[in-house]
Structure formats: C-alpha cells, structure tokens
Design an enzyme around this catalytic site. Structure first.
Site, mmCIF file in Angstrom:
data_model
loop_
_atom_site.group_PDB
_atom_site.id
_atom_site.type_symbol
_atom_site.label_atom_id
_atom_site.label_comp_id
_atom_site.label_asym_id
_atom_site.label_seq_id
_atom_site.Cartn_x
_atom_site.Cartn_y
_atom_site.Cartn_z
ATOM 1 N N ASN A 1 -12.144 -3.035 0.918
ATOM 2 C CA ASN A 1 -11.116 -3.133 1.793
ATOM 3 C C ASN A 1 -11.812 -2.651 3.309
ATOM 4 O O ASN A 1 -12.033 -1.554 3.241
ATOM 5 C CB ASN A 1 -9.888 -2.274 1.565
ATOM 6 C CG ASN A 1 -9.087 -2.307 2.783
ATOM 7 O OD1 ASN A 1 -8.405 -3.072 3.095
ATOM 8 N ND2 ASN A 1 -9.001 -0.762 3.484
ATOM 9 N N GLU A 2 -11.936 -3.440 4.038
ATOM 10 C CA GLU A 2 -12.642 -3.292 5.325
ATOM 11 C C GLU A 2 -13.872 -2.468 5.490
ATOM 12 O O GLU A 2 -14.038 -1.395 6.109
ATOM 13 C CB GLU A 2 -11.450 -2.438 6.274
ATOM 14 C CG GLU A 2 -10.465 -3.235 6.917
ATOM 15 C CD GLU A 2 -9.338 -2.199 7.486
ATOM 16 O OE1 GLU A 2 -9.681 -1.213 7.893
ATOM 17 O OE2 GLU A 2 -8.455 -2.770 8.039
ATOM 18 N N GLU B 1 1.096 -1.283 -0.209
ATOM 19 C CA GLU B 1 0.145 -0.053 -0.061
ATOM 20 C C GLU B 1 1.022 1.283 0.021
ATOM 21 O O GLU B 1 2.016 1.266 0.774
ATOM 22 C CB GLU B 1 -0.944 0.204 1.357
ATOM 23 C CG GLU B 1 -1.761 1.340 1.181
ATOM 24 C CD GLU B 1 -2.692 1.126 2.237
ATOM 25 O OE1 GLU B 1 -2.864 0.325 3.048
ATOM 26 O OE2 GLU B 1 -3.851 2.069 2.183
ATOM 27 N N CYS C 1 -6.907 1.254 3.055
ATOM 28 C CA CYS C 1 -7.991 2.293 2.949
ATOM 29 C C CYS C 1 -7.711 3.299 1.941
ATOM 30 O O CYS C 1 -8.555 3.820 1.605
ATOM 31 C CB CYS C 1 -7.733 3.017 4.029
ATOM 32 S SG CYS C 1 -8.396 2.226 5.510
#
Ligand code: AHR
Length: 620
Positions: A352-353, A23, A228
């Site tokens: 994602n999440e 990331e 994120c």
C-alpha cells in the site's frame, strides 16, 4: 444557453468498478463496525498503542457500602499466551459490594429498552470456594439499573461464563458493572458485551446499523484492512508492533494477539480476516485483501530478500484459506472456523503506497510466486501516493514490467483538482495494467465536494477500459475519535450518518451508467482573469510525510521580476512554511531539498487557508 448532446455511446463494461475501502482508522473497527461494546476487554491496552493508554483504560472501580476493592493487572497464569494480562479484583469488606465498571466507547454503552445483550467473560477464583458476581447494566451515575444477572464462578481455572441481559431502559451512556459482595480475590479477562442483534446475526459480529449502511451501497468489492495500517510496523510476526499479519487475526478471539494500530490506538483484531471475508460475502462484495510486502516505507524496515519466503507464503496461504478445499491446510482451517464453502477471491493487493526501490524489488517475488500457483488471481501493484511524483511513475514501470493486473493509485486532492482531472484516464491504453483507484477524496464532506467527486466518477465510468476498480477513502469515522477528515460515513455509539459523498457513491454503485453522452455547452462565458491582481492568498510549503528540509527557497514573480527569498525550513508531518500575500500572477518557485527521513515531498496550497476551495498541489 444550450446543452447539446452530440452522440450517445455504449459504455464499456464497468465490471467491478465501484467498491468500498475499509481501514481501521478513526475507530472504524473497535468502537465502530465491530459490535463489541466493551472497550479494552482484555486489559491489553498499552502505552505502545497510545502514550495515554494503560491496562486499565476505560475501567473504573465500583465501591458500595463498606466494601473496597484493589484492582491490579496481572500476568501470571494468563488466559492465553497471546493475551497475557488480566484483572485481579481483591474485595475487602462484608457490608456492600465492590468491583469494576467499563465505560464503553463515546459516551458509554448504548442499550435499548427490551433489547438483549450477550455478556461473557473468563474468570477464576484463587480457591475452590465459588464466588457470585453481579453483572449489571447501569446508568452512568449508578442510580438506575437497566439489567442485572448473577454468575457463580466455580473454578480456580479459567472458564468462560455467559449470561443474557435484557435492558429495561434506553440509555446511550450506560456502564457495564461487575461486582461481588464476597471478600477475597477474583480474576477476570475477555469481558465482552455484544448486542444480540448483530448484522446477519453473526457470532462475534458487526454493528447492524453501520453494516446496513455499507450494504446499501451495493459495493462490487471491499478493499481491506488498510491503508498504511498494513505496512506500518515491525518485521516480527509475533510482535504487538508488527505489520498487519493476517494469520494473527483468525481463530477464537481470546487467542488473537492485539496489535498497535498505527492511527494511535489499540486494535483488538476481533474483526479479523475471517470476519472480513464473511462480511464481503454477506454484502455481495468481492474481497480485496491487501498484504504487506515486507517493507515499511515509514520507518525503512526491510525484510532481506533471502528472508522473504514467509511473507510470500502468507499471501499464498491466504489464497488457500479463502479458496482451498478440505485437504489443504488453510482451506481446512477455514472450514473449522465455520465456512465449508470457499470464499470468492479474485483479487489480491501487495503493498500500500510503498514508495521506494525495496518495495518494487520485493513485489516481483510475490507476483511470480502467486501467478505460478494461482494464475487466475489478479494482482494489484502499488504506485505510492500520487503526491510522490517520480515514485509514482516508478509504480507504473514496475506494474508494466511485472505484468501486474492493476496499479493502485491514491490521491487526496481539492475539488478543483478533481474537476480539472476529469480527463485523466482518457489516454490510458487498453491492455496496460488497469487502474485500481484504491483511495481518493476531495477535501471535504460538503455538497460541493460530493458534486466534484461525482463529476470525476463520470470520467472513471467513461474510461472503464482503463480503470477497473475505484473506492473512496477513508470510509468510516467515529465522531469522538477523529484521526482523518473527511470521511464517507460518520457515527457515534448509537447513530450513523452518510455524508453527501456517501450518497454520491451510493448513486453510482446502484446505477452504473450504460451510455456515455457527448455533450457541448453553448452560451457560457469563460471567467476573466481579474484586472486588479488581488492577493490570492498564501503559498504554503509542507512535507507530505516524514521530515523534510528545504532551503534556498526563492519565489520569483515572472511578470515583474521581483524575487522573495525565504529562510531554510524544516517541516515535519503536516507543518508548513507560509509564503504570505502572493498576488495573482505568474510565479516561479525554486528550492533545494535535503532528504532526511524516507521519501520527500511537499504540498503547495494556493488560496487562503480558510477558503475551502483552496487548491493543493503535491509533488514528491
Ligand atoms: O486513507 C487514509 C490513509 O491514506 C491510508 O491509510 C493510506 O494508504 C493513505 O496515505
């Protein structure tokens, strides 16, 4: 004391169990793995990225003799509509030279004696009269010149110029200096400097030392580009603040619109999807792209279902980009970019999440469309962060309902939590969606943390029937731009180090276990509960994300009946309320919570803050 081995069992096939997660966090890409040495090469830094930033961040004036320069950032007649700003240098004076220098990342631009550096920029003049510019690598005090070349700018239209600079010195803090002795205006953009030697000598390539450190892990897969970073942003595709839309990241670098990085900096996207796929191929890792699902859980931005098609098309087009032939639109695009053969693509992650019903509602549409066209692609659903409690369970429910191949679990917990959860997957059933442990780490880079992770990883290996993929997070951190700590690998502009956790990952990736040993320890005594009931530290309540408001907080000592009331509190981000001096005992904590902005959760820290081994319990 004895260690008894009872049985030896053949492991299930570990498949692609251990991989890596990239990331662009902590300047992992720009100023990190992406080998570009110039910071803010296209004058696109902006306060939207970081309130400290402006179009001239990392650039300074250079004035010698009686020459002076006026620097302005302009937008008229730009190099490309996605790259709207450029630098105008107006030089005045006849007895000297003036221009601009770039400060690079960290302490400056690192150069090595005898190495070549590829300089390029786009430039134009304001007349048909040519301008000669000097391109040099100089020491920070401008006293030593390590390399120098001249470029004649001949056109009043944007044109690309390039030269190779060979450094006569090793200097990790040098500057790239562009000056002219001629009066008048010159305009420049996309000022770039790459080491000639990039990883596998790729054009627009990656930093060799960091890439080789990753290659040495022999990861089975690489998850990218976040985190994120994928879902944090607006819903507009052509917005600088948009979510991570892969189509904005391919093609010539000067046509790639930069993006606000949610970790508070600027992302050039010079390292984009083509480069990610290429890198995965180079290190023998299967790519696992993660796409946004049209829902930003941080800011509650939600694409209406009837407008979801372009987002789903992005996923389908990405699969076509990686695997399609010359007769397909996106396969042809990949070929045009220089990769005639398909890239291997087996997995794709949606979200994602993403905690929240809007995600699960949208996931179902993605899942159906992808499986209809590409039944063999394995789809990863998102379960939200472990801390999100019931939301987390909701992720599993969605995965089972949709028949997702994987569920992406994330947890950042203490070393003790990892040790205590060694058996977490023992009861997971074969045939259910498999676990993709997409992010995990204990809270440090010490030997102890690494050892706890190693212990936990043996539990993953043992349960390979249920856990299909796992990767530590975050992976990379530039020591001068730390947004998250701990990390697997740390670096500055010229050195890179693996943590103890890195060597654990390397060990497990290079030597996957074949057999499980059923072991018993004899002769060890269980530690007794201390008699004098010492103060074991503080309990801290804090929100996991967003703003949380708690009230009616009461802690009851169940042994003594003693109650302590605490005032209402509001905590934002990582703020905490501390409940001091809690003694060893049996407690009940009750509180009421008001949801104020997005998902609610809190952490309880047991133990003293300065004790590395304090225990963190997260609830949502
Ligand atoms: O790994 C760092 C961050 O932690 C990731 O971006 C996110 O998925 C998680 O919350």
């Amino acid at each position: 004391k004895k260690l008894i081995i009872h049985t030896k069992q053949k492991q299930s096939d570990l498949g692609d169990l251990f991989g890596i997660f990239f990331e662009d966090l902590n300047h992992a890409a720009d100023g990190g793995l992406y080998a570009e040495l110039v910071q803010n090469r296209s004058f696109e830094f902006d306060p939207i990225d970081n309130k400290e930033y402006h179009a001239l961040t990392a650039w300074e004036k250079v004035e010698h003799g009686d020459s002076k320069v006026n620097m302005t950032v302009e937008k008229e007649d730009p190099l490309h509509s996605n790259n709207v700003h450029y630098l105008s240098l107006n030089v005045i004076g006849t007895c000297g030279r003036a221009g601009v220098k770039n400060l690079g990342f960290n302490s400056g631009i690192p150069v090595k004696q005898g190495n070549n550096y590829l300089f390029s920029f786009y430039a134009r003049t304001d007349s048909d009269q040519s301008k000669v510019m000097t391109v040099a690598l100089e020491s920070a005090d401008e006293k030593d010149v390590h390399a120098v070349q001249k470029i004649e700018i001949t056109a009043s239209k944007w044109k690309r110029y390039e030269v190779t600079l060979t450094s006569s010195e090793t200097d990790n803090s040098s500057r790239l200096v562009l000056t002219t002795e001629q009066q008048g205006n010159v305009y420049i953009d996309m000022v770039s400097l790459f080491p000639e030697k990039t990883y596998k000598d790729r054009h627009n390539g990656l930093r060799k030392d960091i890439a080789e450190k990753l290659e040495a892990l022999t990861p089975k897969f690489m998850r990218f580009p976040g985190g994120c970073l994928v879902h944090d942003g607006s819903l507009k595709e052509d917005d600088r603040n948009s979510m991570y839309r892969w189509k904005n990241t391919i093609g010539n670098v000067e046509t790639r619109a930069p993006r606000r990085n949610n970790w508070h900096y600027h992302q050039t996207l010079g390292l984009g999807y083509y480069e990610y796929f290429q890198f995965c191929e180079d290190i023998g890792a299967k790519p696992i792209p993660i796409l946004p699902a049209g829902y930003d859980p941080h800011h509650q931005r939600i694409v209406p279902i009837e407008e979801l098609k372009p987002w789903i098309d992005d996923a389908l087009d990405l699969i076509e980009f990686a695997t399609g032939g010359s007769t397909t639109e996106w396969g042809a695009k990949r070929m045009e970019l220089g990769h005639p053969e398909p890239f291997e693509l087996e997995y794709i992650g949606i979200g994602n999440e993403e905690v929240g019903e809007p995600f699960y509602e949208r996931y179902a549409y993605f899942h159906k469309a992808i499986k209809e066209r590409y039944p063999d692609i394995k789809i990863i659903n998102s379960s939200g962060p472990f801390a999100a409690g019931s939301e987390y369970e909701r992720g599993w429910k969605s995965a089972k309902e949709n028949n997702s191949d994987f569920v992406d679990e994330h947890y950042y917990q203490s070393a003790e939590w990892f040790l205590a959860n060694y058996h977490r997957y023992d009861d997971f059933r074969e045939g259910d969606p498999k676990v993709f442990l997409g992010e995990y780490a204990t809270g440090g880079n010490t030997y102890y943390n690494a050892l706890a992770e190693a212990a936990f990883m043996t539990g993953l290996e043992k349960n390979a029937h249920a856990v299909g993929l796992a990767c530590y997070a975050p992976m990379l951190c530039n020591v001068d731009y730390v947004k998250w700590d701990p990390n697997l690998i740390w670096f500055n502009n010229h050195e890179v180090y693996g943590t103890p956790n890195y060597y654990v990952q390397k060990l497990f990736m290079n030597h996957q276990g074949d057999y499980g040993l059923n072991v018993e320890l004899k002769g060890f005594k269980k530690q007794k509960e201390p008699k004098d009931k010492p103060i074991v530290g503080n309990i801290k309540l804090g929100s996991i994300r967003n703003t949380s408001h708690f009230h009616d907080i009461v802690v009851t000592n169940k042994d003594t009946g003693e109650k302590k009331d605490y005032k209402a509190m509001t905590c934002e981000g990582m703020d905490h309320l501390t409940l001091d001096n809690i003694k060893w005992g049996n407690y009940e904590l009750s509180l009421k919570a008001k949801k104020s902005d997005g998902p609610l959760g809190f952490k309880i820290y047991f133990g003293h803050e300065d004790d590395k081994n304090h225990f963190i319990w997260e609830i949502g």
